[in-house]
Design an enzyme around this catalytic site. Structure first.
Site, mmCIF file in Angstrom:
data_model
loop_
_atom_site.group_PDB
_atom_site.id
_atom_site.type_symbol
_atom_site.label_atom_id
_atom_site.label_comp_id
_atom_site.label_asym_id
_atom_site.label_seq_id
_atom_site.Cartn_x
_atom_site.Cartn_y
_atom_site.Cartn_z
ATOM 1 N N THR A 38 0.830 -1.279 0.157
ATOM 2 C CA THR A 38 -0.033 0.136 -0.048
ATOM 3 C C THR A 38 0.954 1.085 0.068
ATOM 4 O O THR A 38 0.505 2.356 -0.438
ATOM 5 C CB THR A 38 -1.087 -0.119 1.178
ATOM 6 O OG1 THR A 38 -0.175 -0.573 2.321
ATOM 7 C CG2 THR A 38 -2.215 -0.809 0.934
ATOM 8 N N ASN A 91 -1.012 -12.825 -2.276
ATOM 9 C CA ASN A 91 -0.545 -12.662 -0.951
ATOM 10 C C ASN A 91 -1.198 -11.666 0.033
ATOM 11 O O ASN A 91 -1.245 -12.034 1.098
ATOM 12 C CB ASN A 91 0.965 -12.873 -0.925
ATOM 13 C CG ASN A 91 1.682 -12.504 0.581
ATOM 14 O OD1 ASN A 91 1.500 -13.527 1.291
ATOM 15 N ND2 ASN A 91 1.758 -11.536 0.877
ATOM 16 N N TYR A 156 -12.407 -13.466 8.374
ATOM 17 C CA TYR A 156 -11.064 -13.689 7.763
ATOM 18 C C TYR A 156 -11.202 -15.412 7.179
ATOM 19 O O TYR A 156 -10.660 -15.642 6.122
ATOM 20 C CB TYR A 156 -10.004 -13.793 8.895
ATOM 21 C CG TYR A 156 -8.517 -14.056 8.269
ATOM 22 C CD1 TYR A 156 -7.972 -13.206 7.511
ATOM 23 C CD2 TYR A 156 -8.030 -15.536 8.815
ATOM 24 C CE1 TYR A 156 -6.626 -13.660 7.116
ATOM 25 C CE2 TYR A 156 -6.645 -15.838 8.347
ATOM 26 C CZ TYR A 156 -5.844 -14.760 7.550
ATOM 27 O OH TYR A 156 -4.718 -15.310 7.237
ATOM 28 N N THR A 159 -13.198 -15.869 4.057
ATOM 29 C CA THR A 159 -12.119 -15.091 2.639
ATOM 30 C C THR A 159 -11.168 -16.179 2.252
ATOM 31 O O THR A 159 -10.902 -16.716 1.302
ATOM 32 C CB THR A 159 -11.483 -13.899 3.055
ATOM 33 O OG1 THR A 159 -10.462 -14.108 3.819
ATOM 34 C CG2 THR A 159 -12.456 -12.889 3.341
ATOM 35 N N ILE A 189 2.565 -18.791 11.213
ATOM 36 C CA ILE A 189 3.957 -18.354 10.715
ATOM 37 C C ILE A 189 4.476 -17.133 11.512
ATOM 38 O O ILE A 189 3.637 -16.107 11.765
ATOM 39 C CB ILE A 189 3.840 -18.031 9.065
ATOM 40 C CG1 ILE A 189 3.173 -19.092 8.313
ATOM 41 C CG2 ILE A 189 5.107 -17.783 8.383
ATOM 42 C CD1 ILE A 189 3.690 -20.468 8.244
HETATM 43 P P1 NAI Z 1 1.719 -9.131 7.114
HETATM 44 O O1 NAI Z 1 0.542 -8.249 7.800
HETATM 45 O O2 NAI Z 1 2.903 -9.144 7.760
HETATM 46 O O3 NAI Z 1 1.773 -8.549 5.484
HETATM 47 C C1 NAI Z 1 0.873 -8.254 4.654
HETATM 48 C C2 NAI Z 1 1.158 -7.713 3.441
HETATM 49 O O4 NAI Z 1 0.185 -7.369 2.763
HETATM 50 C C3 NAI Z 1 1.876 -6.270 3.767
HETATM 51 O O5 NAI Z 1 2.912 -6.318 2.996
HETATM 52 C C4 NAI Z 1 0.896 -5.254 3.674
HETATM 53 O O6 NAI Z 1 1.313 -4.095 3.292
HETATM 54 C C5 NAI Z 1 0.004 -6.035 2.448
HETATM 55 N N1 NAI Z 1 -1.287 -5.455 2.354
HETATM 56 C C6 NAI Z 1 -2.351 -5.358 3.478
HETATM 57 N N2 NAI Z 1 -3.292 -4.773 3.098
HETATM 58 C C7 NAI Z 1 -3.182 -4.625 1.543
HETATM 59 C C8 NAI Z 1 -3.947 -3.850 0.390
HETATM 60 N N3 NAI Z 1 -5.039 -3.415 0.688
HETATM 61 N N4 NAI Z 1 -3.259 -3.876 -0.706
HETATM 62 C C9 NAI Z 1 -2.166 -4.346 -1.198
HETATM 63 N N5 NAI Z 1 -1.293 -4.833 0.080
HETATM 64 C C10 NAI Z 1 -1.886 -4.930 1.155
HETATM 65 O O7 NAI Z 1 1.171 -10.554 6.766
HETATM 66 P P2 NAI Z 1 1.766 -11.969 6.735
HETATM 67 O O8 NAI Z 1 1.558 -12.574 7.792
HETATM 68 O O9 NAI Z 1 2.997 -11.854 5.830
HETATM 69 O O10 NAI Z 1 0.433 -12.607 5.731
HETATM 70 C C11 NAI Z 1 0.528 -12.695 4.164
HETATM 71 C C12 NAI Z 1 -0.443 -13.514 3.751
HETATM 72 O O11 NAI Z 1 -0.406 -15.014 4.515
HETATM 73 C C13 NAI Z 1 -1.985 -13.047 4.095
HETATM 74 O O12 NAI Z 1 -2.683 -13.193 3.090
HETATM 75 C C14 NAI Z 1 -2.302 -13.824 5.147
HETATM 76 O O13 NAI Z 1 -3.689 -13.958 5.306
HETATM 77 C C15 NAI Z 1 -1.649 -15.456 4.917
HETATM 78 N N6 NAI Z 1 -1.258 -16.128 6.066
HETATM 79 C C16 NAI Z 1 -0.737 -15.939 7.286
HETATM 80 C C17 NAI Z 1 -0.267 -16.526 8.332
HETATM 81 C C18 NAI Z 1 0.532 -16.256 9.261
HETATM 82 O O14 NAI Z 1 0.618 -16.985 10.427
HETATM 83 N N7 NAI Z 1 1.138 -15.129 9.358
HETATM 84 C C19 NAI Z 1 -1.094 -17.789 8.316
HETATM 85 C C20 NAI Z 1 -1.948 -18.077 7.052
HETATM 86 C C21 NAI Z 1 -2.119 -17.023 6.037
#
Ligand code: NAI
Length: 247
Positions: A38, A91, A156, A159, A189
């Site tokens: 963003t 992602n 969540y 989705t 993670i």
């Molecule tokens: P994070 O919160 O560290 O990173 C999320 C990223 O998405 C950031 O770079 C942020 O700037 C970006 N983002 C948020 N809203 C946005 C938007 N409207 N437009 C563009 N970018 C946007 O999250 P994390 O942990 O790295 O998660 C990444 C993916 O993995 C997500 O889809 C999350 O749901 C999924 N996930 C994470 C888990 C975890 O335990 N951390 C477990 C299972 C899935």
């Protein structure tokens, strides 16, 4: 088998966490990577870092995946630098955790907008190029809670389960053009998203994980690379779980 030279990869939400790790692994194996988030300056910072570390072509763009205009503008920049996107990793994702009793329409809508509509909007932008080339890989980041459900995450989990239906249906539509669509469902993670969890809750979660620890972003990233590699040329519509055995 892991050589992505000549491929252009777009990872949404790649300024930190899992997305950043995915982008970095692709750069390590020669891909040109587009970092998006963003905040444009942050995306450019990460893009420059990866370019100098791995000697690949990178681009950092600001793109709010939930906003169709922002997505269109970002793709104008992408197309001025690259012919198209060969590998897309959807992602970007957010949480707005609260019990359903207290969940406001806004908490529901915001999570649907980013996690589901965002995936729809960005995927729309890449498929014309992929189908024309008769080669493309789309990998959607779901979550274990899309399969198990979780207290406080009705929005969540909805989705993340929805992304599985998206993956399976689009896989069938695009298979005749050799565009493969798969999902990766991480468990817990270590990222900023889980850093906010209280220590006792983390300990509780760890008890449910046979491997006894949270995963690392790189451990998710490597599975994404596998799905984008020739080793997975006959896999589509599939979900790979990366959760230390918890599901
Ligand atoms: P994070 O919160 O560290 O990173 C999320 C990223 O998405 C950031 O770079 C942020 O700037 C970006 N983002 C948020 N809203 C946005 C938007 N409207 N437009 C563009 N970018 C946007 O999250 P994390 O942990 O790295 O998660 C990444 C993916 O993995 C997500 O889809 C999350 O749901 C999924 N996930 C994470 C888990 C975890 O335990 N951390 C477990 C299972 C899935």
């Amino acid at each position: 088998m892991l050589n992505f030279e000549g491929k252009t990869v777009l990872v949404t939400g790649s300024t930190r966490g899992i997305g950043r790790a995915i982008a970095e692994e692709f750069a390590k194996y020669g891909a040109n990577v587009i970092i998006s988030g963003t905040v444009e300056e942050k995306a450019q910072e990460v893009a420059q870092e990866l370019a100098s570390k791995y000697g690949v072509k990178t681009l950092g763009v600001g793109m709010n995946v939930a906003d169709s205009q922002s997505v269109e503008e970002a793709f104008k920049k992408i197309h001025s630098e690259f012919e198209g996107v060969d590998i897309l990793v959807n992602n970007a994702g957010i949480t707005r955790d609260t019990l359903f009793m207290r969940m406001k329409l806004e908490d529901w809508q915001k999570v649907l907008d980013v996690n589901l509509t965002g995936t729809f909007l960005v995927t729309k932008q890449v498929i014309r190029y992929m189908t024309k080339k008769r080669w493309g890989r789309i990998i959607n980041i779901s979550s274990v809670v899309g399969f198990t459900g979780n207290v406080g995450q009705v929005n969540y989990a909805t989705t993340k389960a929805g992304l599985i239906g998206f993956t399976k249906s689009l896989a069938k539509e695009l298979a005749p053009r050799n565009v493969l669509v798969n999902a990766v469902a991480p468990g817990f993670i270590e990222t900023d998203m889980t850093a906010t969890l209280k220590e006792e809750i983390k300990e509780e979660y760890k008890k449910q994980i046979p491997l006894g620890r949270f995963g690392k972003p790189e451990e998710v990233a490597r599975v994404v690379l596998f799905l984008a590699s020739p080793m997975a040329d006959y896999i589509t519509g599939e979900t790979i779980h990366v959760n230390g055995g918890m599901y």
